[in-house]
Every structure is written in C-alpha cells, then in structure tokens.
Motif scaffolding. Structure first.
Motif, PDB file in Angstrom:
ATOM      1  N   LYS A   1       4.932   3.623   2.507  1.00 58.34           N
ATOM      2  CA  LYS A   1       4.468   2.327   2.019  1.00 58.34           C
ATOM      3  C   LYS A   1       4.320   1.351   3.172  1.00 58.34           C
ATOM      4  O   LYS A   1       5.198   1.256   4.036  1.00 58.34           O
ATOM      5  N   PHE A   2       3.196   0.638   3.182  1.00 55.61           N
ATOM      6  CA  PHE A   2       2.982  -0.505   4.062  1.00 55.61           C
ATOM      7  C   PHE A   2       3.133  -1.760   3.208  1.00 55.61           C
ATOM      8  O   PHE A   2       2.531  -1.863   2.134  1.00 55.61           O
ATOM      9  N   GLU A   3       3.915  -2.720   3.691  1.00 58.25           N
ATOM     10  CA  GLU A   3       4.047  -4.004   3.008  1.00 58.25           C
ATOM     11  C   GLU A   3       3.709  -5.109   4.001  1.00 58.25           C
ATOM     12  O   GLU A   3       4.270  -5.147   5.097  1.00 58.25           O
ATOM     13  N   GLY A   4       2.815  -5.989   3.620  1.00 60.02           N
ATOM     14  CA  GLY A   4       2.445  -7.105   4.484  1.00 60.02           C
ATOM     15  C   GLY A   4       2.570  -8.417   3.749  1.00 60.02           C
ATOM     16  O   GLY A   4       2.162  -8.526   2.584  1.00 60.02           O
TER      17      GLY A   4
ATOM     18  N   VAL B   1       0.863  -1.181   0.000  1.00 62.53           N
ATOM     19  CA  VAL B   1       0.000   0.000   0.000  1.00 62.53           C
ATOM     20  C   VAL B   1       0.901   1.233   0.000  1.00 62.53           C
ATOM     21  O   VAL B   1       1.553   1.549   1.000  1.00 62.53           O
ATOM     22  N   ALA B   2       0.959   1.931  -1.140  1.00 63.76           N
ATOM     23  CA  ALA B   2       1.801   3.122  -1.270  1.00 63.76           C
ATOM     24  C   ALA B   2       0.928   4.366  -1.276  1.00 63.76           C
ATOM     25  O   ALA B   2      -0.121   4.390  -1.930  1.00 63.76           O
ATOM     26  N   PHE B   3       1.367   5.410  -0.560  1.00 59.59           N
ATOM     27  CA  PHE B   3       0.529   6.598  -0.437  1.00 59.59           C
ATOM     28  C   PHE B   3       1.361   7.808  -0.032  1.00 59.59           C
ATOM     29  O   PHE B   3       2.477   7.678   0.471  1.00 59.59           O
ATOM     30  N   LYS B   4       0.796   8.990  -0.258  1.00 58.57           N
ATOM     31  CA  LYS B   4       1.371  10.249   0.223  1.00 58.57           C
ATOM     32  C   LYS B   4       0.811  10.532   1.619  1.00 58.57           C
ATOM     33  O   LYS B   4      -0.394  10.446   1.839  1.00 58.57           O
ATOM     34  N   TYR B   5       1.713  10.903   2.517  1.00 58.70           N
ATOM     35  CA  TYR B   5       1.311  11.195   3.890  1.00 58.70           C
ATOM     36  C   TYR B   5       1.815  12.592   4.249  1.00 58.70           C
ATOM     37  O   TYR B   5       2.992  12.900   4.035  1.00 58.70           O
ATOM     38  N   PHE B   6       0.935  13.428   4.772  1.00 60.88           N
ATOM     39  CA  PHE B   6       1.297  14.819   5.071  1.00 60.88           C
ATOM     40  C   PHE B   6       1.515  15.005   6.572  1.00 60.88           C
ATOM     41  O   PHE B   6       0.711  14.541   7.386  1.00 60.88           O
ATOM     42  N   ILE B   7       2.603  15.688   6.899  1.00 58.68           N
ATOM     43  CA  ILE B   7       2.930  15.984   8.294  1.00 58.68           C
ATOM     44  C   ILE B   7       3.151  17.493   8.419  1.00 58.68           C
ATOM     45  O   ILE B   7       3.884  18.089   7.624  1.00 58.68           O
ATOM     46  N   GLY B   8       2.518  18.086   9.395  1.00 57.27           N
ATOM     47  CA  GLY B   8       2.677  19.513   9.626  1.00 57.27           C
ATOM     48  C   GLY B   8       4.084  19.855  10.066  1.00 57.27           C
ATOM     49  O   GLY B   8       4.690  19.149  10.866  1.00 57.27           O
ATOM     50  N   LYS B   9       4.608  20.986   9.543  1.00 51.10           N
ATOM     51  CA  LYS B   9       5.952  21.434   9.915  1.00 51.10           C
ATOM     52  C   LYS B   9       5.917  22.921  10.227  1.00 51.10           C
ATOM     53  O   LYS B   9       5.185  23.690   9.598  1.00 51.10           O
TER      54      LYS B   9
ATOM     55  N   TYR C   1       3.265 -13.790   9.873  1.00 53.11           N
ATOM     56  CA  TYR C   1       3.022 -12.455   9.328  1.00 53.11           C
ATOM     57  C   TYR C   1       4.266 -11.594   9.445  1.00 53.11           C
ATOM     58  O   TYR C   1       4.956 -11.591  10.466  1.00 53.11           O
ATOM     59  N   GLU C   2       4.547 -10.860   8.360  1.00 54.25           N
ATOM     60  CA  GLU C   2       5.703  -9.955   8.327  1.00 54.25           C
ATOM     61  C   GLU C   2       5.241  -8.612   7.784  1.00 54.25           C
ATOM     62  O   GLU C   2       4.683  -8.539   6.690  1.00 54.25           O
ATOM     63  N   PHE C   3       5.489  -7.562   8.546  1.00 57.25           N
ATOM     64  CA  PHE C   3       5.085  -6.211   8.147  1.00 57.25           C
ATOM     65  C   PHE C   3       6.317  -5.344   7.981  1.00 57.25           C
ATOM     66  O   PHE C   3       7.235  -5.360   8.817  1.00 57.25           O
ATOM     67  N   THR C   4       6.344  -4.570   6.894  1.00 55.44           N
ATOM     68  CA  THR C   4       7.454  -3.655   6.623  1.00 55.44           C
ATOM     69  C   THR C   4       6.906  -2.249   6.427  1.00 55.44           C
ATOM     70  O   THR C   4       5.956  -2.048   5.666  1.00 55.44           O
ATOM     71  N   LEU C   5       7.510  -1.296   7.126  1.00 56.77           N
ATOM     72  CA  LEU C   5       7.158   0.113   6.979  1.00 56.77           C
ATOM     73  C   LEU C   5       8.231   0.803   6.154  1.00 56.77           C
ATOM     74  O   LEU C   5       9.425   0.686   6.442  1.00 56.77           O
ATOM     75  N   GLY C   6       7.799   1.522   5.115  1.00 57.99           N
ATOM     76  CA  GLY C   6       8.749   2.234   4.269  1.00 57.99           C
ATOM     77  C   GLY C   6       8.415   3.714   4.175  1.00 57.99           C
ATOM     78  O   GLY C   6       7.240   4.079   4.098  1.00 57.99           O
ATOM     79  N   VAL C   7       9.437   4.562   4.193  1.00 59.09           N
ATOM     80  CA  VAL C   7       9.244   6.000   4.029  1.00 59.09           C
ATOM     81  C   VAL C   7      10.360   6.565   3.160  1.00 59.09           C
ATOM     82  O   VAL C   7      11.464   6.014   3.101  1.00 59.09           O
ATOM     83  N   GLU C   8      10.058   7.672   2.472  1.00 60.31           N
ATOM     84  CA  GLU C   8      11.061   8.452   1.749  1.00 60.31           C
ATOM     85  C   GLU C   8      11.042   9.858   2.319  1.00 60.31           C
ATOM     86  O   GLU C   8       9.996  10.521   2.306  1.00 60.31           O
ATOM     87  N   VAL C   9      12.198  10.302   2.808  1.00 59.34           N
ATOM     88  CA  VAL C   9      12.280  11.576   3.521  1.00 59.34           C
ATOM     89  C   VAL C   9      13.273  12.492   2.817  1.00 59.34           C
ATOM     90  O   VAL C   9      14.462  12.161   2.695  1.00 59.34           O
ATOM     91  N   PRO C  10      12.830  13.660   2.327  1.00 60.42           N
ATOM     92  CA  PRO C  10      13.761  14.599   1.707  1.00 60.42           C
ATOM     93  C   PRO C  10      14.545  15.370   2.776  1.00 60.42           C
ATOM     94  O   PRO C  10      13.986  15.747   3.809  1.00 60.42           O
TER      95      PRO C  10
END
Length: 276
Positions: free
Chosen positions: A122-125, A98-106, A132-141
C-alpha cells in the motif's frame, strides 16, 4: 447547466474528507533496478471540502486517477497527483491510498526452483497545506515456530504461517523500495515462505524454522530494533499476527514509534487506538 455541487452552503461545516473509494484501476508501480510492473490497484482518493461549498465534483477524482494510471507511480508521483487534486477541486488537503498485489521472484533455498510470491502492499499519501507525507505499507508472510513447544515436546514443535505488517515513513531525500523492505522483514521470522518447494526445500525450511524459534513478540521486537537502527526511518508501525495451528484463534503483537520525536515517547506509551 446549474452546478448544484458548487452552490453555497450556510451550515459552516468543513468536511474533513470527501471523495471516491474502491476504485479499481491498473497502475504502474516502479520496480527497484528500473522498469515497472502493471498491477491492479484498489484506490481511495479524497480531499477536504471547504465549508462554503455544498459538494465536490466526484467525476474529477476518476479523471485524475485514470490519467495517472497511464504513468509509473511512486512516492513523488503521488505528491503530484494530490497537488493536482487540490488544484482542480479547490482544496487545501488531500489523501490517497493505493493498495495492490506486488509479485517478487523467489528462489527455493535448496533446489533453486524459481517462482514468484505475492505481497499485499500500500502507498499512502497525504498533502496538508503543501506539506507532504508518504507512508509505505507491506504485508509479509513468514513461518514462526513456537519456542515453548520446542522446549517441552520430545518430537518436533508446532509451527505456523504468520503475517508481518509494517507501515513506515522515511527521510524525504531517500528511497525505500518494496523489494528491500520485504527482504528485511522476511529475515525476522523463523523461516521464509516460498511458493514452490521441492522435497529438499521442505527439509531445509522445516529445519531452519526449528533452529530459529520465535514468538510473535520476538518478531516485533526484532523488527523494532531493526527500524530503530535504520537512519532512513522516521516513523513506523509493525505488527505480527500468527495464524495458530493448534488454536482456533490468532495471536498478535504490535508497536508504533515516532523516531523523529525527541523524547521518543511512543516507545513508552503505545497508542492503543491503533491495531495490528
């Protein structure tokens, strides 16, 4: 009406994964502190196809995704979704991305101006015979400033935007939030990225980057050290890619480690099959 997909197949080949890709649906992602955000997600969902069946029932994947799109999802809900997929499709194994854009206030560092920055997440299950194996993925500029340039130039140093990409698995009994992981990774660059900056903020981030020069190698090593020291993390991949301002190419560094491995062999033998 005859069910052709469920008809017998005699070739004796189990297909490792069949399913649907690039399904675009609104989903609800749990936020740290309570509540949820509605995000537009791109979803891949697949199951193992037993050798005795000619095909699977592709419409059931969309049924499952649409039903779950009405509920907040996180690590535990993805497991329930995969269990439902295995049950309805007669499979032992299933995977969802499950890939998505997530907004965080700054808040800008000097003026305090508020805005929101988007992060690719991204959530990967994976469900494999009940495991069960869950992986959390993020891309941070982030911003990085070249230490060599700072050392040899009399007036300034070249700096550029870089992207820190991390995927990690953590202990089953704990929860790692997107907000926390993003904050951890933002601290590893020369300076953070902000969507809204006033003049005083530009001065602040420029000087902050100049005081903290880093190669992509420095960023990756700092993230590796951080994850190694975090008892929640059991496996990770981390890469840093710099969008060079004085070259027509990018540069990168990458590391993968399985912290559950007794010998920690991944620390000595990087898996070259992987990428940044």
């Amino acid at each position: 009406m005859r069910d052709v997909a469920a008809s017998a197949d005699t070739r004796g080949i189990t297909v490792q994964r069949v399913g649907v890709k690039d399904v675009h649906l609104p989903v609800r992602v749990r936020r740290k502190g309570g509540g949820f955000d509605s995000v537009l997600a791109r979803i891949d969902l697949g199951v193992e196809l037993p050798h005795q069946f000619r095909g699977t029932h592709m419409s059931r994947f969309v049924d499952i995704l649409f039903e779950w799109g009405q509920k907040p999802i996180s690590k535990s809900e993805l497991r329930e979704m995969l269990e439902e997929a295995c049950e309805r499709l007669g499979a032992r194994r299933a995977r969802i991305d499950v890939a998505f854009k997530y907004f965080i206030g700054k808040r800008a560092p000097a003026s305090g101006s508020e805005s929101a920055l988007d992060y690719d997440c991204k959530f990967e299950g994976i469900l494999d015979d009940g495991d069960y194996e869950f992986t959390l993925g993020v891309e941070v500029p982030v911003t990085i400033l070249c230490p060599c340039s700072k050392e040899i130039a009399r007036h300034g140093a070249h700096n550029q935007r870089a992207v820190v990409r991390a995927r990690l698995r953590y202990q089953p009994e704990v929860m790692m939030w997107i907000e926390d992981l993003v904050a951890m990774l933002e601290q590893q660059g020369s300076a953070e990225i902000f969507p809204l900056l006033k003049r005083e903020d530009e001065k602040w981030v420029t000087e902050a980057a100049y005081e903290h020069p880093k190669f992509v190698e420095d960023v990756v090593r700092d993230v590796v050290a951080m994850f190694r020291a975090d008892r929640r993390v059991i496996w990770f991949q981390v890469g840093c890619e710099s969008l060079e301002s004085i070259h027509n190419h990018t540069v990168y560094a990458f590391q993968e480690e399985d912290l559950s491995s007794p010998a920690g062999s991944e620390r000595q033998h990087a898996p070259w099959r992987a990428g940044p």
